[in-house]
Design an enzyme around this catalytic site. Structure first.
Site, PDB file in Angstrom:
ATOM      1  N   LYS A   1       4.756  65.067 -27.321  1.00 21.19           N
ATOM      2  CA  LYS A   1       4.173  64.740 -26.025  1.00 21.19           C
ATOM      3  C   LYS A   1       4.403  63.279 -25.672  1.00 21.19           C
ATOM      4  CE  LYS A   1       1.355  64.755 -22.443  1.00 21.19           C
ATOM      5  NZ  LYS A   1       1.662  65.400 -21.177  1.00 21.19           N
TER       6      LYS A   1
ATOM      7  N   LYS B   1      -1.217  55.207 -19.671  1.00 20.62           N
ATOM      8  CA  LYS B   1      -1.993  55.235 -20.908  1.00 20.62           C
ATOM      9  C   LYS B   1      -1.157  55.712 -22.096  1.00 20.62           C
ATOM     10  CE  LYS B   1      -4.083  59.900 -20.784  1.00 20.62           C
ATOM     11  NZ  LYS B   1      -3.528  60.334 -22.098  1.00 20.62           N
TER      12      LYS B   1
ATOM     13  N   GLU C   1       0.090  69.713 -23.432  1.00 17.93           N
ATOM     14  CA  GLU C   1       0.463  70.126 -22.080  1.00 17.93           C
ATOM     15  C   GLU C   1       1.579  69.230 -21.567  1.00 17.93           C
ATOM     16  OE1 GLU C   1      -0.062  68.117 -19.344  1.00 17.93           O
ATOM     17  OE2 GLU C   1      -1.192  66.544 -20.354  1.00 17.93           O
TER      18      GLU C   1
ATOM     19  N   LYS D   1       0.718  59.732  -6.595  1.00 13.78           N
ATOM     20  CA  LYS D   1       1.874  60.550  -6.240  1.00 13.78           C
ATOM     21  C   LYS D   1       1.413  61.559  -5.197  1.00 13.78           C
ATOM     22  CE  LYS D   1       3.262  63.811  -9.010  1.00 13.78           C
ATOM     23  NZ  LYS D   1       3.730  64.583 -10.186  1.00 13.78           N
TER      24      LYS D   1
ATOM     25  N   ASN E   1       6.880  61.800 -22.508  1.00 14.68           N
ATOM     26  CA  ASN E   1       6.374  60.962 -21.425  1.00 14.68           C
ATOM     27  C   ASN E   1       6.995  59.566 -21.438  1.00 14.68           C
ATOM     28  OD1 ASN E   1       4.795  62.922 -20.297  1.00 14.68           O
ATOM     29  ND2 ASN E   1       2.837  62.003 -20.827  1.00 14.68           N
TER      30      ASN E   1
ATOM     31  N   THR F   1      -8.209  61.284 -22.898  1.00 16.77           N
ATOM     32  CA  THR F   1      -7.919  60.351 -23.998  1.00 16.77           C
ATOM     33  C   THR F   1      -7.391  59.052 -23.397  1.00 16.77           C
ATOM     34  OG1 THR F   1      -5.733  61.374 -24.263  1.00 16.77           O
ATOM     35  CG2 THR F   1      -7.482  62.098 -25.760  1.00 16.77           C
TER      36      THR F   1
ATOM     37  N   CYS G   1      -1.206  59.683 -16.959  1.00 13.93           N
ATOM     38  CA  CYS G   1      -0.402  59.923 -18.171  1.00 13.93           C
ATOM     39  C   CYS G   1       0.476  58.745 -18.573  1.00 13.93           C
ATOM     40  CB  CYS G   1       0.448  61.172 -17.980  1.00 13.93           C
ATOM     41  SG  CYS G   1      -0.507  62.707 -17.909  1.00 13.93           S
TER      42      CYS G   1
ATOM     43  N   SER H   1      14.303  58.437  -9.236  1.00 16.42           N
ATOM     44  CA  SER H   1      13.952  57.998  -7.889  1.00 16.42           C
ATOM     45  C   SER H   1      13.360  56.593  -7.972  1.00 16.42           C
ATOM     46  CB  SER H   1      12.937  58.955  -7.258  1.00 16.42           C
ATOM     47  OG  SER H   1      13.499  60.240  -7.093  1.00 16.42           O
ATOM     48  N   ALA H   2      14.095  55.633  -7.449  1.00 13.01           N
ATOM     49  CA  ALA H   2      13.600  54.250  -7.459  1.00 13.01           C
ATOM     50  C   ALA H   2      12.397  54.125  -6.531  1.00 13.01           C
ATOM     51  CB  ALA H   2      14.700  53.295  -7.020  1.00 13.01           C
TER      52      ALA H   2
END
Length: 406
Positions: free
Chosen positions: A194, A254, A141, A310, A198, A83, A251, A242-243
């Site tokens: 969700k 968007k 999720e 990441k 986020n 999406t 995720c 964590s800078a």
């Protein structure tokens, strides 16, 4: 049970292999023929710890196809398609197209589970498309790429949005092996949970990055010390403090854009989330500025360590590293890069070659193998964008790190 999965990306495959490992028969559908062909040859199209091993282990319980007809007698069908955001708004056509094809194919009274991230109101539209024979559940999720299998097996919570008790009970039973807390909600509440989760995590990251900006201007001030101290407060917690160079991936970028756009359509402005987006968009340029404070970069070869957004994934979607590379090229630098898993159109070399050839080095992804490189980086102009190097072992005249004071 016979369980269908529509969309074989990180979420779909993680859901599939974990449920296959619980003894269910998995029927996977994806429009990408190359992806399906690879899966039929027992090869995962993406890198994710444990995914390949579980695919091979449970292969006899899994079928893959581009043809929706394999879903005709499925008991449960998960919609796990992408999406994305288009022009800042969520694009739901993949969800609706999948729903139409399911409605045309499924011959029994199945339960259709929306696992894709969707704005409130989507489940009701899907229900209209599916008709009366098929039930709808929203089961978002909360997995993290690089930790997807473990998060699917042991989620912090299971959210189930449904309108009838029977279908909700079925999905609750399906995930009962996780022993995770279950929250039963309406469609809209499940859809909103969700996005709220986020967006809050994105806010924490942008907050600590702004504190890092200030720490860089102060003597004897390290944002890591600040983050550790405030993280002991149970109201805050140490997670997502964590800078670094900001968030990317499939995720946060968007979802924050989709939520703020959706809110504006409802005549609400989510000011803090919009500010978090703005802070994040400034991070790549800050890395370039830090390197330019150390050395001229025009005409120089710059080594970028890490391309994935990441560690423990090969995903480069919205990768900050790629944005940094674009900026470096605009400044006239030649860029070379190294990443253990991810690829791009930049010149890829080995780790040792990247460091030896690079006159400047930017650490853009916190892969474990980049830790302990202080000795190899001697004599280089280094920007540690992920705080994985020991400042005490670096020549401060050649070194800058996010959130490390002058």
């Amino acid at each position: 049970m016979k369980i269908g999965i529509v969309g074989l990306g990180v979420v779909g495959l993680s859901t599939g292999v974990v449920l296959a490992d619980q003894g269910h028969e998995i029927l996977g559908v994806d429009i990408d023929e190359k992806r399906v062909s690879g899966l039929e040859c027992r090869k995962s199209p993406i890198y994710e710890p444990e995914l390949q091993e579980l695919l091979v282990k449970n292969f006899d319980k899994m079928k893959f196809s581009t043809d929706y007809s394999i879903l005709s007698d499925a008991d449960v069908i998960f919609i796990t398609v992408s999406t994305p955001t288009v022009n800042g708004k969520i694009y739901l056509n993949y969800v609706f197209d999948a729903s139409k094809k399911i409605a045309e194919t499924v011959k029994k009274s199945s339960t259709i589970v929306i696992k894709s991230t969707v704005v409130p109101g989507t489940a009701r539209k899907v229900k209209e498309i599916l008709g009366h024979n098929l039930k709808v559940v929203v089961n978002p999720e909360f997995l993290k790429e690089g930790n997807a299998i473990r998060d699917t097996r042991n989620p912090d919570r299971i959210v189930i949005g449904s309108e009838d008790k029977e279908s909700g009970d079925l999905i609750e039973k399906l995930w009962s092996f996780t022993n995770s807390p279950v929250i039963r909600t309406s469609f809209e509440e499940a859809e909103m949970i969700k996005y709220a989760a986020n967006s809050f995590l994105a806010l924490k990251i942008s907050f600590i990055n702004e504190i890092a900006n200030l720490c860089e201007k102060l003597p004897n001030c390290d944002v890591e010390v600040i983050a550790k101290a405030i993280g002991f407060d149970k109201r805050i917690s140490p997670y997502f403090l964590s800078a670094g160079l900001g968030w990317g991936g499939s995720c946060f970028p968007k979802d924050t854009l989709a939520l703020t756009s959706f809110a504006r359509e409802k005549e609400e402005i989510l000011k803090t989330i919009e500010a978090a987006i703005e802070v994040n968009q400034e991070r790549p340029a800050r890395a370039i500025k830090m390197l330019k404070e150390l050395t001229e970069i025009k005409g120089k070869t710059i080594c970028v360590l890490g391309l994935a957004f990441k560690p423990n994934t090969d995903d480069t979607r919205e990768s900050v590293a790629l944005k940094i590379i674009d900026l470096l090229r605009k400044e006239g630098a030649k860029v070379i890069a190294y990443d253990p898993k991810a690829k791009s159109n930049v010149e890829m070399v080995t780790l040792d070659e990247c460091i030896s050839r690079g006159e400047g080095v930017i650490v853009a992804t916190e892969w474990d193998e980049f830790r302990g490189l202080e000795e190899k980086l001697k004599g280089k102009f280094v920007v540690d964008g992920r705080r994985i190097l020991d400042p005490s072992k670096m020549d401060r005249s050649h070194f800058r790190a996010v959130g490390l004071g002058v």
